[in-house]
Write a protein that holds these residues in place. Structure first.
Motif, PDB file in Angstrom:
ATOM      1  N   LEU A   1      -1.438   6.165 -10.360  1.00  0.00           N
ATOM      2  CA  LEU A   1      -0.238   6.945 -10.036  1.00  0.00           C
ATOM      3  C   LEU A   1       0.980   6.038  -9.903  1.00  0.00           C
ATOM      4  N   GLU A   2       0.787   4.924  -9.213  1.00  0.00           N
ATOM      5  CA  GLU A   2       1.888   3.986  -9.015  1.00  0.00           C
ATOM      6  C   GLU A   2       2.296   3.348 -10.343  1.00  0.00           C
ATOM      7  N   LEU A   3       1.323   3.094 -11.211  1.00  0.00           N
ATOM      8  CA  LEU A   3       1.626   2.544 -12.538  1.00  0.00           C
ATOM      9  C   LEU A   3       2.528   3.497 -13.318  1.00  0.00           C
ATOM     10  N   VAL A   4       2.192   4.777 -13.310  1.00  0.00           N
ATOM     11  CA  VAL A   4       3.007   5.708 -14.091  1.00  0.00           C
ATOM     12  C   VAL A   4       4.366   5.972 -13.434  1.00  0.00           C
TER      13      VAL A   4
ATOM     14  N   VAL B   1       0.848  -1.192   0.000  1.00  0.00           N
ATOM     15  CA  VAL B   1       0.000   0.000   0.000  1.00  0.00           C
ATOM     16  C   VAL B   1       0.884   1.243   0.000  1.00  0.00           C
ATOM     17  N   ALA B   2       0.606   2.161  -0.926  1.00  0.00           N
ATOM     18  CA  ALA B   2       1.270   3.463  -0.949  1.00  0.00           C
ATOM     19  C   ALA B   2       0.532   4.378   0.034  1.00  0.00           C
ATOM     20  N   VAL B   3       1.261   4.906   0.995  1.00  0.00           N
ATOM     21  CA  VAL B   3       0.691   5.742   2.051  1.00  0.00           C
ATOM     22  C   VAL B   3       1.017   7.206   1.767  1.00  0.00           C
ATOM     23  N   ALA B   4       0.027   8.070   1.899  1.00  0.00           N
ATOM     24  CA  ALA B   4       0.252   9.513   1.738  1.00  0.00           C
ATOM     25  C   ALA B   4       0.917  10.042   2.997  1.00  0.00           C
TER      26      ALA B   4
END
Length: 198
Positions: free
Chosen positions: A138-141, A103-106
């Motif tokens: 966002l994570e894909l790019v 998980v990408a956390v802000a």
């Protein structure tokens, strides 16, 4: 009315398949904690993280726990979403099933729950209230083709369909990419934005 009754009434009112945070409940802390622990011991709730509970469906085998990704997103908070292979899987761009959900956390990442790994990203993702699928894009790019099993043209088509269906908001994604100053991501997003007409 006793604190225990307040807690039980609150749990009864929330829908099945809902998370319940200890902070959501009014009253004296210790009394709330004791009642939540009692309800978990009676299989009326599942404790999934410190101060976080899950109200799931009752089955013959008991109350099943939520998916690790769901717990991870709940703990991570607003602006979080799948990353790495988890992002690719959520977008249907890989058949691989990650052994641990990422998980990408802000902002600064807290201690992750069991079965989840956290990666820290720009804190302003939280302020844009990005949805999990938008974070996955966002994570894909950011990662390009590193975690996907299809070419970039196919990935772009998937993102375009998500935009057309309203599942993602291209404008918010584009604004976030520009604020993060990730050069490679900006270039990849330009190609996607042309495809989706954003």
């Amino acid at each position: 009315m006793s604190t225990a009754r307040v807690v039980r009434d609150h749990v009864e009112r929330i829908p099945t398949r809902s998370f319940l945070s200890r902070a959501d409940l009014p009253g004296v802390g210790h009394a709330i904690d004791c009642e939540l622990a009692r309800m978990a011991s009676r299989n009326e709730l599942v404790r999934v993280y410190k101060g976080l509970y899950w109200k799931g469906p009752q089955t013959r085998a008991g109350m099943p726990a939520p998916a690790p990704m769901d717990v991870g997103l709940q703990v991570a908070g607003s602006g979080s979403g799948p990353a790495e292979f988890s992002a690719a899987a959520s977008l249907g761009l890989t058949t691989q099933v990650p052994s641990v959900d990422v998980v990408a956390v802000a902002g600064r990442a807290p201690r992750p729950p069991k079965g989840v790994a956290f990666v820290s990203r720009a804190a302003d993702r939280r302020f844009r209230s990005l949805q999990p699928l938008e974070v996955a894009v966002l994570e894909l790019v950011r990662d390009g083709t590193r975690f996907i099993e299809v070419d970039w043209e196919r990935a772009a088509a998937v993102v375009a369909r998500l935009a057309e269906s309203g599942a993602i908001r291209p404008q918010q994604i584009g604004e976030q990419i520009h604020s993060e100053h990730h050069v490679a991501a900006r270039g990849r997003w330009r190609l996607l934005a042309e495809r989706i007409g954003s």
